[in-house]
Design an enzyme around this catalytic site. Structure first.
Site, PDB file in Angstrom:
ATOM      1  N   GLU A 223      -3.338  -3.919   5.437  1.00  0.00           N
ATOM      2  CA  GLU A 223      -3.053  -4.125   4.007  1.00  0.00           C
ATOM      3  C   GLU A 223      -3.473  -5.189   3.523  1.00  0.00           C
ATOM      4  O   GLU A 223      -2.733  -6.270   3.707  1.00  0.00           O
ATOM      5  CB  GLU A 223      -1.571  -3.427   3.700  1.00  0.00           C
ATOM      6  CG  GLU A 223      -1.214  -3.274   2.256  1.00  0.00           C
ATOM      7  CD  GLU A 223      -0.018  -3.407   1.808  1.00  0.00           C
ATOM      8  OE1 GLU A 223       0.638  -4.095   1.001  1.00  0.00           O
ATOM      9  OE2 GLU A 223       1.030  -2.713   2.646  1.00  0.00           O
ATOM     10  N   CYS A 260       2.701  -7.120  -3.436  1.00  0.00           N
ATOM     11  CA  CYS A 260       1.308  -6.739  -3.224  1.00  0.00           C
ATOM     12  C   CYS A 260       0.948  -5.442  -4.260  1.00  0.00           C
ATOM     13  O   CYS A 260      -0.427  -5.342  -4.450  1.00  0.00           O
ATOM     14  CB  CYS A 260       1.056  -5.992  -1.692  1.00  0.00           C
ATOM     15  SG  CYS A 260       2.348  -4.422  -1.319  1.00  0.00           S
TER      16      CYS A 260
END
Length: 469
Positions: A223, A260
């Protein structure tokens, strides 16, 4: 090889060898679920000193960290439930059928654990995406021993949490290594069968390249970076500009802008009050401290680079040694001239607000790269079907009339997307199907009943969800 290099290699080899030995000993789903519940109990019991240590190392607020412990405990218990339910195994039993062409034998299929996996922890979530975070929880649930590479942003917290894990888990099921060299050696070790990573595009890409260039390439689930675009329609701005502006500021400044899922690019209709609402909300947005000095420097340089291209720079409260909340307002023409300048993620409390005039938005959306999320703020009765269709092509999760910071844990959650947001868009790092990353199929043909796993035996003795025909 220097003495230090030899020690790193030895530490990594010892951790992986122990994990490999553990992986060869069969475990039941109930055993692993029990381990996850026990880890949750131990983390919950050790909450107060761990939160204090995390605050000391990361500068995140204790209330935020306490909430993150609660999330991490919930993740561990959630995956205990996933394991017990058993549907994640995708079990299928097909009876022989000689009338088919070609004839079908007795076929039974399910997923099995890959083996030892490497987990690279995140800086911005020292509990929920760290030593006992979602990658570790889902891997243990799948039946894969874990070797964690600790993040240098909270080293002592990583060691304390690792000690807690070792006290609960059987020997070999959990290992910890530290340092960049150890991280490189870990992903290249032949005993590691898959890896999970949360961090920067640069770091993730480097490890991904190592993982796929091995003599025996392995899956690398990274990620990485995500801009998380937001589109505010004219109808939405007309109805509730003040609420949208306040919500945007609260979202991109949350926990120093270190999520994020931070909304990093916002398309707002010009002249309908969004900019004024953002300016008003920024007046109450405090400066914040980044996790590390390097992140603070990266934030400052990222803002400076983009500010030279902005039509206007809006800022919140400033404070020495802290990062100032910043909104870079960009005209449509400037965005179209150099969209790449505004599409790269900038960690910290900053977002880019792009003014668009009527007829401009559609062309701007062509420039978007894949992200973890995309968001639409719409009017009460507005049909945004066409806009939603555009954004599903670039987002793993599409939100309406809210903000992407905050990722719920559930069976329907998807926290993933195309490159550069992740290295594997079909997988998620949050939610029940995160377990799928650590599993691989096995099919049994005409197998003796005694050889079959209990989940595939006649009569479905464990009562798991499975397809039969």
């Amino acid at each position: 090889m220097s003495g230090a290099e030899a020690q790193v290699a030895a530490d990594v080899d010892a951790a992986v060898a122990a994990a490999a030995r553990a992986a060869r000993i069969p475990t039941t789903r109930e055993q692993r679920a029990g381990w996850l519940d026990a880890l949750a109990d131990a983390l919950d019991a050790g909450r107060e000193p761990l939160v204090a240590l995390a605050h000391e190392e990361t500068h995140l607020a204790t209330a935020r960290l306490d909430g993150e412990v609660t999330r991490t405990v919930s993740q561990l218990r959630f995956f205990a439930g996933v394991v017990r339910e058993g549907g994640y195994l995708e079990a299928v039993v097909e009876a022989p059928d000689a009338t088919l062409v070609p004839p079908r034998p007795d076929l039974r299929r399910m997923l099995r654990p890959l083996g030892p996996v490497a987990v690279y922890t995140a800086s911005n979530f020292p509990f929920a995406f760290s030593v006992l975070g979602n990658d570790t929880a889902s891997a243990l649930a799948a039946g894969c021993p874990v070797v964690v590479k600790a993040h240098p942003g909270h080293p002592e917290l990583s060691r304390r949490t690792a000690a807690l894990a070792r006290a609960v888990l059987p020997v070999g099921w959990f290992g910890l290594v530290e340092g960049m060299d150890a991280g490189v050696a870990l992903v290249q070790h032949p005993g590691i069968r898959a890896a999970g990573f949360t961090g920067s595009v640069r770091g993730g890409r480097a490890l991904f390249d190592l993982a796929v260039s091995r003599p025996d390439p392995i899956p690398f689930y990274g990620e990485l970076g995500s801009i998380n675009p937001v589109v505010i329609t004219s109808a939405a701005a007309t109805e509730r500009a003040a609420a949208i502006g306040a919500g945007l500021v609260a979202s991109f400044t949350r926990d120093a802008g270190q999520y994020c899922t931070k909304p990093g690019l916002v398309f707002a209709p010009q002249g309908l009050g969004i900019e004024d609402a953002v300016r008003d909300a920024l007046a109450d947005a405090p400066a914040s401290r980044q996790l590390t000095p390097a992140m603070a420097d990266g934030f400052a340089s990222g803002v400076a680079e983009r500010a030279s291209l902005a039509a206007e720079v809006l800022t919140g409260a400033a404070s020495d040694g802290e990062s100032t909340p910043t909104v870079l307002v960009v005209d449509g023409a400037a965005f179209r001239a150099d969209p790449d300048a505004f599409l790269a993620e900038c960690f910290g409390p900053v977002t880019v607000l792009v003014r668009y005039a009527e007829g401009e938005l559609d062309g701007m959306l062509d420039a978007l790269e894949p992200s973890l999320t995309a968001t639409i703020h719409r009017g009460g009765d507005e049909d945004v079907s066409a806009l939603a269709e555009r954004l599903t092509a670039v987002a793993g999760r599409l939100l309406f009339d809210g903000w992407p910071t905050g990722v719920a844990i559930g069976w329907a959650q998807h926290h993933g997307g195309g490159w550069p947001s992740t290295t594997a868009s079909v997988h998620t790092s949050v939610g029940a199907t995160a377990i799928r990353r650590w599993l691989t199929p096995i099919a049994y043909q005409d197998a003796p009943h005694a050889v079959l796993p209990p989940e595939l035996r006649d009569g479905n003795p464990l009562g798991i969800p499975r397809r039969e025909s």
